[in-house]
Enzyme design. Structure first.
Site, PDB file in Angstrom:
ATOM      1  N   PHE A   1       0.610  -0.846  -0.329  1.00  0.00           N
ATOM      2  CA  PHE A   1       0.272  -0.120   0.385  1.00  0.00           C
ATOM      3  C   PHE A   1       1.211   1.241   0.305  1.00  0.00           C
ATOM      4  CE2 PHE A   1      -3.705   2.805   2.160  1.00  0.00           C
ATOM      5  CZ  PHE A   1      -4.288   2.812   0.852  1.00  0.00           C
TER       6      PHE A   1
ATOM      7  N   GLU B   1       0.184  -5.289 -17.569  1.00  0.00           N
ATOM      8  CA  GLU B   1       0.844  -3.756 -18.072  1.00  0.00           C
ATOM      9  C   GLU B   1       1.325  -2.617 -17.591  1.00  0.00           C
ATOM     10  OE1 GLU B   1      -0.978  -3.045 -21.616  1.00  0.00           O
ATOM     11  OE2 GLU B   1       0.648  -1.963 -21.357  1.00  0.00           O
TER      12      GLU B   1
ATOM     13  N   VAL C   1       5.580  -1.981 -18.025  1.00  0.00           N
ATOM     14  CA  VAL C   1       6.543  -1.120 -18.457  1.00  0.00           C
ATOM     15  C   VAL C   1       5.648  -0.097 -18.875  1.00  0.00           C
ATOM     16  CG1 VAL C   1       7.726  -0.999 -21.086  1.00  0.00           C
ATOM     17  CG2 VAL C   1       7.796  -3.903 -19.517  1.00  0.00           C
TER      18      VAL C   1
ATOM     19  N   GLY D   1      12.921  14.140  -7.751  1.00  0.00           N
ATOM     20  CA  GLY D   1      12.137  12.606  -7.516  1.00  0.00           C
ATOM     21  C   GLY D   1      11.988  11.884  -8.240  1.00  0.00           C
TER      22      GLY D   1
ATOM     23  N   GLU E   1      16.054   7.813  -7.471  1.00  0.00           N
ATOM     24  CA  GLU E   1      15.792   6.836  -6.318  1.00  0.00           C
ATOM     25  C   GLU E   1      17.046   7.633  -5.324  1.00  0.00           C
ATOM     26  OE1 GLU E   1      13.967   4.775  -5.083  1.00  0.00           O
ATOM     27  OE2 GLU E   1      12.896   5.042  -6.667  1.00  0.00           O
TER      28      GLU E   1
ATOM     29  N   ASP F   1      16.982  -1.152 -14.414  1.00  0.00           N
ATOM     30  CA  ASP F   1      15.691  -0.998 -14.979  1.00  0.00           C
ATOM     31  C   ASP F   1      14.957  -1.409 -15.638  1.00  0.00           C
ATOM     32  OD1 ASP F   1      12.966  -0.327 -14.297  1.00  0.00           O
ATOM     33  OD2 ASP F   1      13.695   1.939 -15.699  1.00  0.00           O
TER      34      ASP F   1
ATOM     35  N   LYS G   1      12.879  -4.266 -18.367  1.00  0.00           N
ATOM     36  CA  LYS G   1      11.721  -4.069 -19.370  1.00  0.00           C
ATOM     37  C   LYS G   1      12.018  -4.712 -20.565  1.00  0.00           C
ATOM     38  CE  LYS G   1      10.815   0.213 -16.429  1.00  0.00           C
ATOM     39  NZ  LYS G   1      11.077   1.722 -16.902  1.00  0.00           N
TER      40      LYS G   1
END
Ligand SMILES: NC(=O)c1ccc[n+]([C@@H]2O[C@H](COP(=O)([O-])OP(=O)(O)OC[C@H]3O[C@@H](n4cnc5c(N)ncnc54)[C@H](OP(=O)(O)O)[C@@H]3O)[C@@H](O)[C@H]2O)c1
Length: 353
Positions: free
Chosen positions: A11, A152, A155, A209, A212, A223, A227
């Site tokens: 959450f 979905e 990516v 922002g 990271e 990352d 993908k």
């Protein structure tokens, strides 16, 4: 009108945004999509877990500002995140997996998905880990249990690259793709073009922002590699693992490389790509590439993502849009639920028209 009971696992930004949408948009979804969503359980490492068979009030969940273990104070709640019990026993039709991405073995999200699918519950997820590492197994498990495994948002967040490629471009014969699949690295390259050095551009991305505290996964291409694996396996029928994809990031590019590219009427972009070779094998890679200004990806700026699909019948088809964002990624979850709904209520769209 259909009600889907959903269990949220994790959450944080994305599932919280989904709860915010549920709090305001259920009446619109009833009218336009033919269903509403009812949150019957939530489990989160920080907040704990709660099951409420009649449904939790989405607005309260979002606005209550719970402290650590705060779900323990709710009826049916516990201060601990008991994901396994929540996933297996909550009266949910759909489990929404949005915990952290583990790029090494996909856990514990892979287990979350297995538990849900084995319990006859659909899974929708934005988590790249289980999709890059175990999509084949999880899709087979979904099929064996007559439920869906949809992803979905793994990516390009809500930008519908997977569904567009599979549904709208079915028959167009996708031979490969090139993509700008990480907004942070694209933002950094753009700022370097405007004169910043790499470290200053990363610091600015962090301040805004986009990046990271530890930007390694973004700027070193890890990352994007996940993908590329997801898209290559999904769109080209490959069976790649992350370690099969050669991966180089942007940290070695200097301001003089950037200036030399500009003189040559080109720009550096971090490109994730895969291609079907003449012998039928698929090769994936992540690398900085110097693209001529006329290339479909050369004009993609800032944190925007884009993918250019190379098709036999249409040539290149390029889709660009957000690659991140809480609401944008929550929309991907909604689009997965719409796909599940339409597969089970195929006449709804016709009836509503
Ligand atoms: N945000 C985006 O723009 C975006 C875009 C595409 C894909 N995604 C993917 O979507 C997923 C969710 O993203 P997010 O932005 O919502 O991340 P987030 O804000 O970090 O939220 C993740 C939540 O899951 C909780 N969590 C972690 N491990 C858990 C576990 N084992 N059991 C229960 N809860 C657990 C975390 O608790 P703690 O904070 O206590 O660890 C946190 O509350 C990630 O896999 C991310 O890579 C995000």
């Amino acid at each position: 009108m259909k009600i889907y009971n959903i269990a949220l696992i994790g959450f944080g930004g994305v599932n919280r945004a989904l709860a915010e949408l549920i709090a305001t948009k259920n009446p619109l979804w009833e009218q336009d999509l033919g269903f509403r969503l009812n949150i019957v359980a939530v489990s989160d490492l920080y907040l704990g877990s709660v099951i409420s068979p009649n449904g939790l009030d989405a607005k309260t969940l979002v606005e209550a500002n719970f402290a650590k273990g705060g779900f323990g104070g709710l009826s049916g709640g516990s201060a601990e995140a008991d994901n396994e019990a929540i996933i297996k026993t909550a009266p949910a039709d759909i489990v929404v997996e949005a915990t952290f991405t583990n790029p090494t073995d996909g856990e514990p999200a892979v287990s979350h998905c297995r538990w849900a699918l084995n319990s006859g519950k659909h899974v929708v997820t934005t988590n790249k880990g289980p999709v890059a590492i175990a999509a084949r197994e999880l899709k087979a498990l979904a099929e064996a249990n007559s439920v869906h495994f949809e992803y979905e948002g793994s990516v390009m967040s809500g930008t519908p690259v997977i569904r567009m490629a599979e549904k709208t471009l079915a028959g167009a014969e996708i031979k490969g793709f090139e993509g700008i699949l990480n907004g942070t690295s694209n933002f950094v390259l753009g700022r370097m073009e405007q004169g910043l050095d790499f470290a200053s551009a990363v610091a600015e991305a962090q301040a805004l922002g986009y990046a990271e505290a530890d930007p390694t996964a973004d700027v070193e291409g890890f990352d994007v590699r996940l993908k590329v694996v997801i898209l290559a396996n999904e769109l080209l029928g490959a069976n790649l693992k992350p370690e099969d994809v050669a991966c180089n990031g942007i940290s070695k590019l200097s301001t003089s490389d950037i200036r030399a590219a500009a003189k040559a009427e080109s720009r550096w972009k971090l490109v994730g790509s895969a291609v079907r070779n003449a012998d039928g094998t698929i090769t994936g890679s992540v690398a900085p590439k110097q693209l001529a200004l006329g290339h479909p990806l050369a004009g993609v700026n800032g944190a925007t993502n884009a993918v250019s699909l190379n098709t036999e019948l249409l040539g290149p088809v390029t889709l660009s849009g957000p690659g991140a964002g809480r609401v944008e990624t929550a929309f991907a979850l909604l689009s997965d639920i719409v796909a599940i709904h339409n597969a089970h209520s195929p006449n709804f769209a016709k009836e509503a028209a």
